[in-house]
Design a protein around this motif. Structure first.
Motif, PDB file in Angstrom:
ATOM      1  N   VAL A   1      22.220  64.031  -7.115  1.00 24.67           N
ATOM      2  CA  VAL A   1      23.601  64.381  -6.805  1.00 24.67           C
ATOM      3  C   VAL A   1      23.657  65.100  -5.474  1.00 24.67           C
ATOM      4  N   LEU A   2      24.507  64.631  -4.570  1.00 29.48           N
ATOM      5  CA  LEU A   2      24.731  65.258  -3.271  1.00 29.48           C
ATOM      6  C   LEU A   2      26.085  65.951  -3.283  1.00 29.48           C
ATOM      7  N   VAL A   3      26.085  67.248  -3.022  1.00 32.15           N
ATOM      8  CA  VAL A   3      27.313  68.040  -3.014  1.00 32.15           C
ATOM      9  C   VAL A   3      27.638  68.447  -1.582  1.00 32.15           C
ATOM     10  N   ASN A   4      28.807  68.042  -1.098  1.00 29.82           N
ATOM     11  CA  ASN A   4      29.243  68.457   0.235  1.00 29.82           C
ATOM     12  C   ASN A   4      30.725  68.837   0.238  1.00 29.82           C
TER      13      ASN A   4
ATOM     14  N   GLY B   1      26.735  58.444 -19.596  1.00 34.03           N
ATOM     15  CA  GLY B   1      27.048  57.099 -19.166  1.00 34.03           C
ATOM     16  C   GLY B   1      27.923  57.057 -17.938  1.00 34.03           C
ATOM     17  N   GLN B   2      28.550  58.189 -17.610  1.00 35.48           N
ATOM     18  CA  GLN B   2      29.325  58.297 -16.388  1.00 35.48           C
ATOM     19  C   GLN B   2      28.497  58.956 -15.295  1.00 35.48           C
ATOM     20  N   SER B   3      28.986  58.931 -14.059  1.00 37.10           N
ATOM     21  CA  SER B   3      28.245  59.426 -12.901  1.00 37.10           C
ATOM     22  C   SER B   3      28.754  60.789 -12.455  1.00 37.10           C
ATOM     23  N   ILE B   4      27.839  61.746 -12.384  1.00 32.17           N
ATOM     24  CA  ILE B   4      28.191  63.049 -11.814  1.00 32.17           C
ATOM     25  C   ILE B   4      28.560  62.886 -10.346  1.00 32.17           C
ATOM     26  N   GLN B   5      27.823  62.027  -9.635  1.00 29.71           N
ATOM     27  CA  GLN B   5      28.092  61.834  -8.214  1.00 29.71           C
ATOM     28  C   GLN B   5      29.514  61.323  -7.984  1.00 29.71           C
ATOM     29  N   GLN B   6      29.967  60.405  -8.807  1.00 24.70           N
ATOM     30  CA  GLN B   6      31.322  59.888  -8.638  1.00 24.70           C
ATOM     31  C   GLN B   6      32.358  60.982  -8.842  1.00 24.70           C
ATOM     32  N   ALA B   7      32.097  61.881  -9.779  1.00 27.75           N
ATOM     33  CA  ALA B   7      33.017  62.998  -9.998  1.00 27.75           C
ATOM     34  C   ALA B   7      33.019  63.936  -8.797  1.00 27.75           C
ATOM     35  N   VAL B   8      31.860  64.186  -8.238  1.00 29.58           N
ATOM     36  CA  VAL B   8      31.783  65.028  -7.042  1.00 29.58           C
ATOM     37  C   VAL B   8      32.537  64.372  -5.891  1.00 29.58           C
ATOM     38  N   ASP B   9      32.333  63.076  -5.710  1.00 30.57           N
ATOM     39  CA  ASP B   9      32.985  62.367  -4.612  1.00 30.57           C
ATOM     40  C   ASP B   9      34.509  62.365  -4.758  1.00 30.57           C
ATOM     41  N   ALA B  10      34.997  62.454  -5.988  1.00 29.44           N
ATOM     42  CA  ALA B  10      36.435  62.465  -6.230  1.00 29.44           C
ATOM     43  C   ALA B  10      37.035  63.867  -6.156  1.00 29.44           C
ATOM     44  N   SER B  11      36.191  64.875  -5.960  1.00 34.59           N
ATOM     45  CA  SER B  11      36.647  66.261  -5.988  1.00 34.59           C
ATOM     46  C   SER B  11      37.169  66.727  -4.642  1.00 34.59           C
TER      47      SER B  11
END
Length: 402
Positions: free
Chosen positions: A72-75, A45-55
């Motif tokens: 998911v976009l990882v940069n 129910g949560q977003s992997i992308q949001q976690a990546v963006d907060a990393s």
């Protein structure tokens, strides 16, 4: 798509998770960072992308068991995406794509027969795959849209040290996991299956490690490494990249290495594909080659793949070298690859479709049996300085190679 693996495969995937987690932990201890590493926990129910963006560099995104529908976009450099296990974490296309009846249809990619030719880049239509893009990945630079996990650096600034492990990526219109402009990417214990083109693929990247993954039933290749998919260029030096201990089954090709140099393919199980491995070079400089293919099991790749605009039909091809140089194929077990295509057989040297001969390749100390029409087939009449020594086999074309 079935995700029930045998005990041997489960052991490989579980071992990969333990090994990868230990290695990641050691790396975090050994490599100082500008801040203490944070763990971002993602639950269903949560977003992997949001976690990546907060990393920040060096962080861990820990994905708890469940099904997630997003791209998911990882940069972020040195980021670890750690799933709870390939059978417990499932990443699927966004709901918009699913609502339209699954992943959108992708265009035919630049497959082996186009090596060196002026071909359409490996970039399926953005319009065709628009439904498979979340807002966070609209500018997805990983070859095209419709990718499950895209790991992306930029030209002149390769993204370093990203790890992806312990999850399943399935049903995407192009790639399960894709990377561009990366350095030392690690993909371990990932099940990349049932994607329209490739399970795991990269371009313009160096020092990648693809270890103990399971790639099944992908439309093109289970694992795909290329210099570039967007333009003509000489082979890229991969600086010791490694594809090791993977299980690749039910794909068109198990492994495709296109216009690359300096890497190893070791101890993989490649079975039930139309072709086990394709190593592709062309007329550009430098040429593809200078590779090692060792200690793999390449067996029963007898699936039939119909011809298309790029490639004649393929069936029963074990390891195919086409237009490459200075590649070593050694100590592999190659059995039961049977078909009637131009590339059928155990180990096949085939002149590239742009007329470039194989040069200086070595096929030695392999165990070959039950391949047809031949265990060893040198069909490259223009090839130079290719050698066959110490192989255990019954039939060769021409005679005398066994």
């Amino acid at each position: 798509m079935s995700m029930r693996f045998g005990s041997r495969r489960q052991g490989r995937l579980a071992g990969a998770g333990v090994l990868a987690a230990a290695t990641a932990g050691a790396a975090l201890v050994a490599a100082p960072t500008a801040h203490a590493a944070s763990v971002h926990v993602v639950t269903p129910g949560q977003s992997i992308q949001q976690a990546v963006d907060a990393s920040r560099p060096g962080d861990i995104v820990q994905i708890m068991p469940g099904t997630y529908q997003e791209s998911v976009l990882v940069n972020v450099p040195r980021l670890t995406i750690q799933g709870a296990g390939a059978q417990r974490v499932i990443l699927k296309p966004p709901a918009a794509a699913t609502a339209q009846g699954g992943a959108p249809k992708a265009s035919t990619p630049d497959t082996p027969s186009t090596a060196g030719a002026a071909s359409t880049p490996d970039t399926p239509s953005t319009a065709d795959n628009a439904a498979d893009v979340t807002p966070a990945t609209t500018a997805n630079p990983c070859f095209t849209t419709g990718t499950g996990i895209c790991v992306a650096g930029t030209e002149g600034h390769r993204l370093k040290g990203v790890r992806i492990q312990g999850l399943t990526v399935t049903g995407f219109a192009t790639y399960g996991v894709a990377a561009t402009e990366t350095d030392h990417l690690v993909v371990a214990g990932v099940n990349a299956s049932g994607n329209k083109l490739y399970g795991i693929g990269e371009q313009k990247s160096v020092r990648a490690v693809f270890v103990r993954n399971h790639a099944a039933d992908n439309g093109e290749a289970g694992i795909f490494l290329a210099n570039t998919t967007q333009e003509e260029a000489g082979a890229l030096d991969l600086d010791g990249a490694r594809v090791s201990g993977n299980v690749l089954t039910g794909n068109t090709m198990g492994v495709v290495l296109r216009r690359v140099r300096d890497m190893d393919v070791l101890r993989n199980s490649v079975t039930g594909n139309c072709a086990g491995m394709f190593v592709i070079g062309d007329e550009n400089t430098p040429r593809g080659g200078d590779l090692t293919i060792r200690d793999n099991e390449v067996s029963a790749n007898t699936k039939y793949c119909a011809p298309n605009s790029h490639l004649p039909f393929v069936q029963g091809a074990g390891i195919v070298l086409t237009g490459v140089e200075n590649t070593v194929v050694e100590r592999n077990r190659i059995e039961g690859n049977v078909g009637t295509s131009q590339m059928s057989g155990g180990v096949v040297l085939f002149k590239s479709f742009v007329g470039v001969p194989n040069t200086g390749n070595t096929v030695r100390d392999n165990m070959l049996s039950g391949n047809a029409p031949a265990d060893l087939a040198d069909r490259d009449t223009a090839g130079k300085d290719n050698t066959f020594t110490g192989n255990s086999c019954s039939i060769s074309q021409p005679a005398g190679r066994c």
